[in-house]
Design a protein around this motif. Structure first.
Motif, PDB file in Angstrom:
ATOM      1  N   LEU A 106       0.898  -1.017   0.045  1.00  2.65           N
ATOM      2  CA  LEU A 106       0.174   0.119  -0.001  1.00  2.65           C
ATOM      3  C   LEU A 106       0.929   1.275   0.209  1.00  2.65           C
ATOM      4  O   LEU A 106       0.498   2.044  -0.610  1.00  2.65           O
ATOM      5  N   SER A 111      -2.633  -0.800  -6.255  1.00  3.26           N
ATOM      6  CA  SER A 111      -4.092  -0.419  -6.200  1.00  3.26           C
ATOM      7  C   SER A 111      -4.855  -1.489  -5.672  1.00  3.26           C
ATOM      8  O   SER A 111      -5.993  -1.260  -5.487  1.00  3.26           O
ATOM      9  N   GLY A 112      -4.064  -2.814  -5.464  1.00  7.83           N
ATOM     10  CA  GLY A 112      -5.036  -3.917  -4.936  1.00  7.83           C
ATOM     11  C   GLY A 112      -4.026  -4.978  -4.439  1.00  7.83           C
ATOM     12  O   GLY A 112      -2.744  -4.972  -4.673  1.00  7.83           O
ATOM     13  N   GLY A 135      -9.507   0.886  -6.070  1.00 12.50           N
ATOM     14  CA  GLY A 135      -8.817   0.090  -5.239  1.00 12.50           C
ATOM     15  C   GLY A 135      -9.385  -0.912  -4.657  1.00 12.50           C
ATOM     16  O   GLY A 135     -10.696  -1.409  -4.678  1.00 12.50           O
ATOM     17  N   ILE A 137      -8.665  -4.790  -1.861  1.00  9.66           N
ATOM     18  CA  ILE A 137      -8.074  -5.480  -1.071  1.00  9.66           C
ATOM     19  C   ILE A 137      -9.044  -6.814  -0.851  1.00  9.66           C
ATOM     20  O   ILE A 137     -10.027  -6.807  -0.723  1.00  9.66           O
ATOM     21  N   THR A 142      -9.237  -6.962   4.675  1.00 13.75           N
ATOM     22  CA  THR A 142      -9.552  -5.515   4.790  1.00 13.75           C
ATOM     23  C   THR A 142      -9.488  -5.236   6.172  1.00 13.75           C
ATOM     24  O   THR A 142      -8.705  -4.291   6.461  1.00 13.75           O
ATOM     25  N   VAL A 217      -8.217   2.626  -2.324  1.00 15.62           N
ATOM     26  CA  VAL A 217      -7.163   2.215  -1.185  1.00 15.62           C
ATOM     27  C   VAL A 217      -6.243   3.219  -0.757  1.00 15.62           C
ATOM     28  O   VAL A 217      -6.213   3.281   0.533  1.00 15.62           O
ATOM     29  N   GLN A 218      -5.979   4.279  -1.243  1.00 13.28           N
ATOM     30  CA  GLN A 218      -5.345   5.182  -0.984  1.00 13.28           C
ATOM     31  C   GLN A 218      -5.922   6.198  -0.108  1.00 13.28           C
ATOM     32  O   GLN A 218      -5.582   6.730   0.901  1.00 13.28           O
TER      33      GLN A 218
END
Length: 233
Positions: A106, A111-112, A135, A137, A142, A217-218
């Motif tokens: 991350l 992105s994943g 994104g 996960i 998660t 995700v970010q």
């Protein structure tokens, strides 16, 4: 990478894994999909970086443990290039269910993050998700990893906006950010806030733009690191 960038053509994927049989298996899974094209294979991280620069794929499917430059460092280099000229989404796919790999991925700009024990259908959908600029996960990771990552004391992820940008969010956009940080989908956010999904999508896009973030995700990492939400909250 956004949906607009891949509109009208297949999603171009680069495979990076040091095991030839694994790369072959991924190619077989992906090439039966009309909207995905495998454009190259790399057996180690440094080669993945150079091939990304040469081939400009939409998604790099990246293993972690490879000889020489590993997948995490390769991800860092690829996303550093992307900061300058735009670039692919990196989807980490690993056998190892290790928090440190996820946290480093991350921070490196992935992105994943998926585990290799998933289904072919999940892999295909994950590639489509990150190619759309979203994104991803693995669901089983998660909440555990977000809480641990948030407590790790890491500095802000590359590409995040300064605190002043957070103050530019409207109250509604801040609500959306909180729900994104909790792992909610657009449909779940729409239900919670009594909005249409199209409206939610617009809010999420504005949040990412205002905060200078690439994907959801970010946004999760940003929200925890800047105190918008807290572990267990």
């Amino acid at each position: 990478m956004s949906a607009e960038a891949t509109a009208g053509r297949p999603i171009r994927v680069l495979l990076a894994d040091d095991q030839h049989l694994v790369r072959t298996g991924f190619r077989v899974i992906l090439e039966v999909e009309d909207d995905i094209e495998v454009v190259g294979e790399a057996a180690y991280g440094e080669r993945a970086v150079s091939m990304t620069r040469a081939l400009r794929p939409d998604v790099v499917l990246m293993d972690v443990e490879m000889p020489g430059v590993d997948g995490l460092e390769a991800t860092r280099r690829i996303t550093a290039d992307a900061d300058q000229s735009g670039g692919p989404a990196v989807l980490i796919l690993t056998t190892f269910d290790r928090d440190d790999y996820l946290f480093t991925a991350l921070r490196a700009g992935a992105s994943g993050f998926l585990l290799k024990n998933g289904t072919p259908e999940a892999l295909v959908e994950a590639i489509r998700v990150v190619a759309r600029g979203e994104g991803l996960i693995a669901p089983e990771l998660t909440r555990r990893v977000i809480a641990t990552f948030a407590r790790s004391g890491a500095s802000a992820t590359a590409g995040t906006a300064p605190e002043a940008a957070l103050r530019d969010l409207t109250p509604r956009e801040r609500e959306v950010l909180v729900l994104v940080a909790g792992g909610a989908s657009n449909a779940e956010i729409a239900a919670a806030l009594h909005l249409g999904e199209a409206t939610v999508k617009t809010h999420v896009s504005r949040v990412l733009t205002k905060l200078g973030l690439r994907d959801r995700v970010q946004a999760v990492v940003f929200a925890y690191e800047h105190g918008v939400v807290r572990p267990g909250g």
